[in-house]
Scaffold this motif. Structure first.
Motif, mmCIF file in Angstrom:
data_model
loop_
_atom_site.group_PDB
_atom_site.id
_atom_site.type_symbol
_atom_site.label_atom_id
_atom_site.label_comp_id
_atom_site.label_asym_id
_atom_site.label_seq_id
_atom_site.Cartn_x
_atom_site.Cartn_y
_atom_site.Cartn_z
ATOM 1 N N TYR A 96 53.274 38.158 37.250
ATOM 2 C CA TYR A 96 53.739 39.260 37.652
ATOM 3 C C TYR A 96 54.814 38.836 38.863
ATOM 4 C CZ TYR A 96 56.850 43.000 40.601
ATOM 5 O OH TYR A 96 57.497 43.621 41.014
ATOM 6 N N TYR A 97 53.915 37.989 40.510
ATOM 7 C CA TYR A 97 54.512 37.077 41.233
ATOM 8 C C TYR A 97 55.103 36.145 40.462
ATOM 9 C CZ TYR A 97 55.039 34.342 45.125
ATOM 10 O OH TYR A 97 55.725 33.730 46.320
ATOM 11 N N GLN A 98 55.008 35.002 39.784
ATOM 12 C CA GLN A 98 55.514 34.649 38.792
ATOM 13 C C GLN A 98 56.701 34.349 37.851
ATOM 14 O OE1 GLN A 98 52.273 32.766 36.761
ATOM 15 N NE2 GLN A 98 51.595 31.224 38.793
ATOM 16 N N THR A 99 56.969 36.005 37.522
ATOM 17 C CA THR A 99 57.650 36.517 36.344
ATOM 18 C C THR A 99 58.550 36.862 36.749
ATOM 19 O OG1 THR A 99 56.106 37.663 35.255
ATOM 20 C CG2 THR A 99 56.148 35.585 34.141
ATOM 21 N N SER A 100 58.608 38.241 37.732
ATOM 22 C CA SER A 100 58.374 39.203 37.908
ATOM 23 C C SER A 100 59.037 40.174 37.238
ATOM 24 C CB SER A 100 60.091 39.022 38.706
ATOM 25 O OG SER A 100 60.284 38.360 39.657
ATOM 26 N N LYS A 101 57.981 40.009 35.945
ATOM 27 C CA LYS A 101 58.242 41.541 35.036
ATOM 28 C C LYS A 101 57.197 42.453 35.361
ATOM 29 C CE LYS A 101 59.959 38.148 30.947
ATOM 30 N NZ LYS A 101 59.296 37.926 29.685
ATOM 31 N N ILE A 102 57.889 43.678 35.228
ATOM 32 C CA ILE A 102 57.359 44.677 36.119
ATOM 33 C C ILE A 102 56.643 44.952 34.304
ATOM 34 C CG2 ILE A 102 57.079 47.198 35.743
ATOM 35 C CD1 ILE A 102 58.417 46.249 38.414
ATOM 36 N N MET A 103 56.906 45.129 33.314
ATOM 37 C CA MET A 103 55.720 44.962 32.042
ATOM 38 C C MET A 103 55.308 44.282 31.290
ATOM 39 S SD MET A 103 54.831 47.649 30.522
ATOM 40 C CE MET A 103 54.218 48.594 28.812
ATOM 41 N N PRO A 104 54.254 43.754 31.258
ATOM 42 C CA PRO A 104 52.976 44.867 31.245
ATOM 43 C C PRO A 104 52.336 44.436 32.549
ATOM 44 C CG PRO A 104 52.384 42.773 30.358
ATOM 45 C CD PRO A 104 53.937 42.414 30.281
ATOM 46 N N ALA A 105 52.588 43.173 33.532
ATOM 47 C CA ALA A 105 52.240 42.418 34.387
ATOM 48 C C ALA A 105 52.188 43.080 35.165
ATOM 49 C CB ALA A 105 52.720 40.851 34.403
ATOM 50 N N GLY A 106 52.718 43.702 35.922
ATOM 51 C CA GLY A 106 53.013 44.386 37.049
ATOM 52 C C GLY A 106 52.572 45.735 36.562
ATOM 53 N N ILE A 107 52.756 46.456 35.814
ATOM 54 C CA ILE A 107 52.151 47.970 35.601
ATOM 55 C C ILE A 107 50.348 47.751 35.535
ATOM 56 C CG2 ILE A 107 51.352 49.885 33.657
ATOM 57 C CD1 ILE A 107 54.381 49.689 35.162
ATOM 58 N N VAL A 108 50.180 46.507 35.330
ATOM 59 C CA VAL A 108 48.293 46.558 34.790
ATOM 60 C C VAL A 108 47.983 45.792 36.293
ATOM 61 C CG1 VAL A 108 46.676 44.598 34.052
ATOM 62 C CG2 VAL A 108 48.872 45.906 32.462
ATOM 63 N N ALA A 109 48.853 45.533 36.876
ATOM 64 C CA ALA A 109 47.925 44.183 38.240
ATOM 65 C C ALA A 109 48.022 46.093 39.376
ATOM 66 C CB ALA A 109 48.832 44.084 38.906
ATOM 67 N N GLY A 110 49.058 47.015 38.982
ATOM 68 C CA GLY A 110 49.433 47.885 40.014
ATOM 69 C C GLY A 110 48.176 49.083 39.629
ATOM 70 N N ILE A 111 48.256 49.353 38.459
ATOM 71 C CA ILE A 111 46.708 49.948 37.893
ATOM 72 C C ILE A 111 45.433 49.785 38.326
ATOM 73 C CG2 ILE A 111 45.151 51.432 36.168
ATOM 74 C CD1 ILE A 111 48.244 51.503 34.568
ATOM 75 N N SER A 112 45.484 48.426 37.987
ATOM 76 C CA SER A 112 43.714 47.896 38.664
ATOM 77 C C SER A 112 44.093 47.474 39.592
ATOM 78 C CB SER A 112 43.844 46.179 37.926
ATOM 79 O OG SER A 112 44.196 45.810 36.727
ATOM 80 N N ALA A 113 44.688 47.496 40.308
ATOM 81 C CA ALA A 113 44.655 47.835 42.299
ATOM 82 C C ALA A 113 44.557 49.102 42.492
ATOM 83 C CB ALA A 113 46.116 47.324 43.056
ATOM 84 N N LEU A 114 44.583 50.221 42.006
ATOM 85 C CA LEU A 114 44.701 51.339 41.884
ATOM 86 C C LEU A 114 43.062 51.880 41.660
ATOM 87 C CD1 LEU A 114 47.171 53.568 40.701
ATOM 88 C CD2 LEU A 114 46.403 52.850 43.491
ATOM 89 N N MET A 115 42.225 51.154 40.550
ATOM 90 C CA MET A 115 41.033 51.574 39.957
ATOM 91 C C MET A 115 40.342 50.274 41.151
ATOM 92 S SD MET A 115 41.390 53.499 38.056
ATOM 93 C CE MET A 115 39.891 53.911 37.369
ATOM 94 N N THR A 116 40.653 49.677 41.492
ATOM 95 C CA THR A 116 39.198 48.370 42.406
ATOM 96 C C THR A 116 39.347 49.112 44.022
ATOM 97 O OG1 THR A 116 40.626 46.419 41.557
ATOM 98 C CG2 THR A 116 39.434 46.846 43.807
ATOM 99 N N GLY A 117 40.849 49.778 44.597
ATOM 100 C CA GLY A 117 40.606 50.948 45.145
ATOM 101 C C GLY A 117 39.682 52.131 44.745
ATOM 102 N N PHE A 118 39.884 52.823 44.151
ATOM 103 C CA PHE A 118 38.454 53.414 43.531
ATOM 104 C C PHE A 118 37.201 53.605 43.835
ATOM 105 C CE2 PHE A 118 37.203 56.362 40.019
ATOM 106 C CZ PHE A 118 36.705 57.202 40.468
ATOM 107 N N TYR A 119 37.431 52.090 43.042
ATOM 108 C CA TYR A 119 35.363 52.161 42.794
ATOM 109 C C TYR A 119 35.377 51.793 43.821
ATOM 110 C CZ TYR A 119 36.923 51.423 37.814
ATOM 111 O OH TYR A 119 37.250 51.620 36.433
#
Length: 119
Positions: free
Chosen positions: A80-103
């Motif tokens: 996401y940092y390299q491409t600034s594309k929300i889909m799919p990189a930004g979405i997957v990074a955001g969901i994965s960050a939330l899941m990491t916090g949950f775990y």
């Protein structure tokens, strides 16, 4: 909430995203990455569910879920940092960050809480 309640749908979402990325763009990396990590998470969620049914915790599954989500956060965050594309990189990074916090929360609080056995 138990980890498997979120992990299995999260894994299915990644599998679907990988397949869609392959079908739309012909991206083999999307297919392998999405399906591979998705199936790994589904497996971890299944192991956690089976352990819960036996009234115990699967710390192996919880660590596997945490590491997988953290790696996805890092890899897709970099993309996401390299491409600034929300889909799919930004979405997957955001969901994965939330899941990491949950775990991490689940690990810190001792895993899935097993209800008291009914007499």
């Amino acid at each position: 909430m138990h980890d498997f309640c979120f992990t299995i749908p999260y894994g299915l979402l990644l599998v679907a995203g990988g397949v869609i990325g392959y079908l739309k763009k012909g991206s083999l990396a999307s297919l392998v990455g999405g399906v591979g990590t998705g199936l790994l998470l589904i497996l971890a969620g299944y192991l956690s569910l089976r352990a819960f049914e036996k009234r115990t915790n699967s710390y192996f599954a919880l660590v596997l879920e945490t590491v997988t989500a953290a790696v996805l956060t890092w890899v897709m965050g970099q993309r996401y940092y390299q491409t600034s594309k929300i889909m799919p990189a930004g979405i997957v990074a955001g969901i994965s960050a939330l899941m990491t916090g949950f775990y991490l929360y689940k690990i810190a609080t001792g895993g899935n809480h097993i209800p008291a056995k009914a007499e």
